[in-house]
Design a protein around this motif. Sequence first.
Motif, PDB file in Angstrom:
ATOM      1  N   MET A  73       1.516   6.617  -6.976  1.00 50.91           N
ATOM      2  CA  MET A  73       0.420   7.476  -7.418  1.00 50.91           C
ATOM      3  C   MET A  73       0.754   8.950  -7.231  1.00 50.91           C
ATOM      4  N   LEU A  74       1.352   9.277  -6.063  1.00 47.68           N
ATOM      5  CA  LEU A  74       1.709  10.677  -5.800  1.00 47.68           C
ATOM      6  C   LEU A  74       2.821  11.146  -6.727  1.00 47.68           C
ATOM      7  N   ARG A  75       3.687  10.239  -7.103  1.00 46.51           N
ATOM      8  CA  ARG A  75       4.739  10.591  -8.047  1.00 46.51           C
ATOM      9  C   ARG A  75       4.153  10.843  -9.435  1.00 46.51           C
ATOM     10  N   VAL A 100       1.189  11.945 -10.277  1.00 42.55           N
ATOM     11  CA  VAL A 100       0.400  13.180 -10.387  1.00 42.55           C
ATOM     12  C   VAL A 100       1.230  14.433 -10.093  1.00 42.55           C
ATOM     13  N   GLY A 101       2.531  14.252  -9.774  1.00 44.40           N
ATOM     14  CA  GLY A 101       3.400  15.391  -9.563  1.00 44.40           C
ATOM     15  C   GLY A 101       3.523  15.848  -8.127  1.00 44.40           C
ATOM     16  N   ARG A 102       2.913  15.162  -7.182  1.00 47.06           N
ATOM     17  CA  ARG A 102       3.070  15.527  -5.773  1.00 47.06           C
ATOM     18  C   ARG A 102       4.495  15.272  -5.289  1.00 47.06           C
ATOM     19  N   PHE A 103       5.123  14.231  -5.807  1.00 50.68           N
ATOM     20  CA  PHE A 103       6.521  13.921  -5.481  1.00 50.68           C
ATOM     21  C   PHE A 103       7.358  14.099  -6.739  1.00 50.68           C
ATOM     22  N   ASP A 104       8.514  14.771  -6.575  1.00 51.21           N
ATOM     23  CA  ASP A 104       9.418  14.884  -7.709  1.00 51.21           C
ATOM     24  C   ASP A 104      10.353  13.678  -7.727  1.00 51.21           C
ATOM     25  N   LEU A 158       0.820  -1.210   0.000  1.00 51.96           N
ATOM     26  CA  LEU A 158       0.000   0.000   0.000  1.00 51.96           C
ATOM     27  C   LEU A 158       0.856   1.263   0.000  1.00 51.96           C
ATOM     28  N   THR A 159       1.924   1.293   0.831  1.00 51.97           N
ATOM     29  CA  THR A 159       2.777   2.481   0.838  1.00 51.97           C
ATOM     30  C   THR A 159       3.503   2.634  -0.497  1.00 51.97           C
ATOM     31  N   GLY A 160       3.954   1.511  -1.078  1.00 48.71           N
ATOM     32  CA  GLY A 160       4.590   1.584  -2.386  1.00 48.71           C
ATOM     33  C   GLY A 160       3.637   2.096  -3.445  1.00 48.71           C
ATOM     34  N   ARG A 161       2.379   1.643  -3.407  1.00 49.38           N
ATOM     35  CA  ARG A 161       1.411   2.094  -4.389  1.00 49.38           C
ATOM     36  C   ARG A 161       1.078   3.581  -4.234  1.00 49.38           C
TER      37      ARG A 161
END
Length: 733
Positions: A609-611, A613-617, A602-605
């Motif tokens: 997902m955040l990566r 959509v651009g939340r994480f660079d 779950l944490t990997g997924r």
Amino acid sequence: MTGDAEIRVFGIRHHGPGSARAIARALAEFEPDTVLIEGPADADPFLALAASDDMQPPVALLAYVRDEPARAAFWPFAAFSPEWQALRWAILHDADVRFCDLPAAISLAAEQSPESAERPDPLAALASAGGYDDFEQWWDAVIEHARPGDAEGAGAGAFDEITAAMEVLRADTDLDEHTARREAHMRQVLRTAVKAGARNIAVVCGAMHAPALTGPLGPAAPDARLLRGLPKVKAALTWVPWTHSRLSAASGYGAGITSPGWYDHLFTYPDDTTARWFTRVARVLREEDLPVSSAHVIEATRLADTLAVLRGRALPGLSEAVEATRAVLCDGDDVLLDLVARKLVVGEALGAVPEDTPTVPLDADLQARSKTLRLKRAPIAKKLDLDLRKDLDLQRSRLLHRLSLLGIEWALPAESAVRSTGTFRETWSLQWDPELSVAIVEASRWGTTVEAAASATVLDRARKPGTTLGEVTDLLEQALLADLRDAVPHLVTAIDAAAALDHDVLHLMSALPALIRTVRYGDVRGTDLTSLAHVADAVLARVCAGLPSAVTGLDSDAADAIRRAVDDVHTALALRDDPDAAGRWLDTLASVCDRDDVDGVLTGRTVRMLRDVGRFDEHATGVRVARALSVGSAPAAKARWIDGFVGGGGLLLVHDRGLLSLIDSWVSGLRAEDFVDVLPVLRRTFGSFAHGERTLLGRAVRGGSEHRATAALEPARGHRALTATALILGVPV
């Protein structure tokens, strides 16, 4: 003879063309004033419909229990059925005609319906005695291929011989109680006909029953005792269309035959049977764009005739026709032979009944709607591509979705051959099964029209105790597709109530994608779903509030289920295009991605997902990957994290060689025993990648991509390509 009445019993084989021809000749010779036919006695009021020119066999009598339509039985008739020929002869010659078997009201009350009973065919013993391994070959040779004007072997005398043979077989056979009651009822009907003044009575029944009806009838008291007190049900009867394929033994029909299409051909074309058959085979193969000429037909006919002579048979039978078809017309190809078998040997002819045939109101409405929408019932599967922007196709779609809700599977969703990414296309596969008549009768309890019945059944399912939020949401989606406008407000209310009472986050997440799809695409069909949008927002708010606490303390199976639900919700929200809803969802994912008490899948997924959509660079993502693969974590936990991060697609690793290097270094540094432990998870993860993705990753790990990047360039070839491109675009070089 019984008193002044002369009774002749004709023991026939059900659905035999030779028997059918022999019956026609025997009745013309005997000229009975009364004809009794094996069939349910309570169907007598429906016999007059057989006189209509619109009644085209194959057809069947359908009997069902009024309060329990699923309990039903069929009595099929084809043009080559001796019973049908006897019925038609009686109608055309103004003879009194009746059915003489047990009424359907009694047969349906028994534990075993007449058509489902499995009983041996006594005529198979005659075939064995005649030296034939295959009963069909024996019957073809002795009965079916006898032409009009042949010796008495296929005429009335053949019935006497069969009856005598049946007497011998019955002596060694223990008749079951149901058969004994059937024969007792037949004798009672015979006595009634004699008392009514009949003088020449013909009885047409299965060969096994013939000895029980031949000779003196004896006293009526034993038969009356046998029939007294039998349980009955309230039965309804009518005529329904039937198909040749449903007459085949392969369909499960108790009195089935192996080749109804072939038998229909034998009965329809008693002259030049073989040549006409191969002409039909050639036509079928030509429809498949195969090169079949008249020379093929001539050679196939010669081969079939030669085989019949070598085997000592007067005329070629089905076995000779099949062998000649395979050798000459199909070039030994069994696939083509199977095509011929399906289309001709078995056949798919669909009968018809008159419009004034009694039926339930739901069926009448369906027939009227089908006629308006130009949807024809056919026994062969046909693809129907619908463009929902066209009013006719939209109306067709609504009807087919309503039938699906009612369990009337006339049409099933299919893959379209038309490439389209829009929501305005649907593809169905239509194929009419005669037994859908029972499904229509069952569905008629919900209403008298298709729309009313579909609405009633949808609302009934939604109101049942224990119906989950996801099930109600699916019902709403189906109701919108079926354009059940009266049911939609009630379903929206039911969804709101179910969502308020359901505290399971997984249930809420499972229902949310369907809600969002409905809100997003429901307006394509012109339905106001403003209230449903508020319900979807409320469900999303509850999911965002409950997800952080729901993901703790999960085993692997539960974590995998949550992961699939997270994927579905994330995809659905991307379709909705609502920044506020998407923002709440991403904030919830961010609160989960860095927790140590959550399963790595779950944490990997969530990191992935955040990566995306651009939340994480790239840097933030790389830090989290490195931390997940650090020394402090167990190998199995690391494998779960990688499964969540890249599971389902490998393009991220193809394009981000830094992340690929981190994962490659971790896998390469595993100890042998740790590698064995994590291998199943890694195999599942990387095995889900597309073939091209796996190929590119393999080259990258081996250094193949870098080798290609540093390969020597060829400026001359590149200049030629640029020049050609410039000429095409019309720009100066």
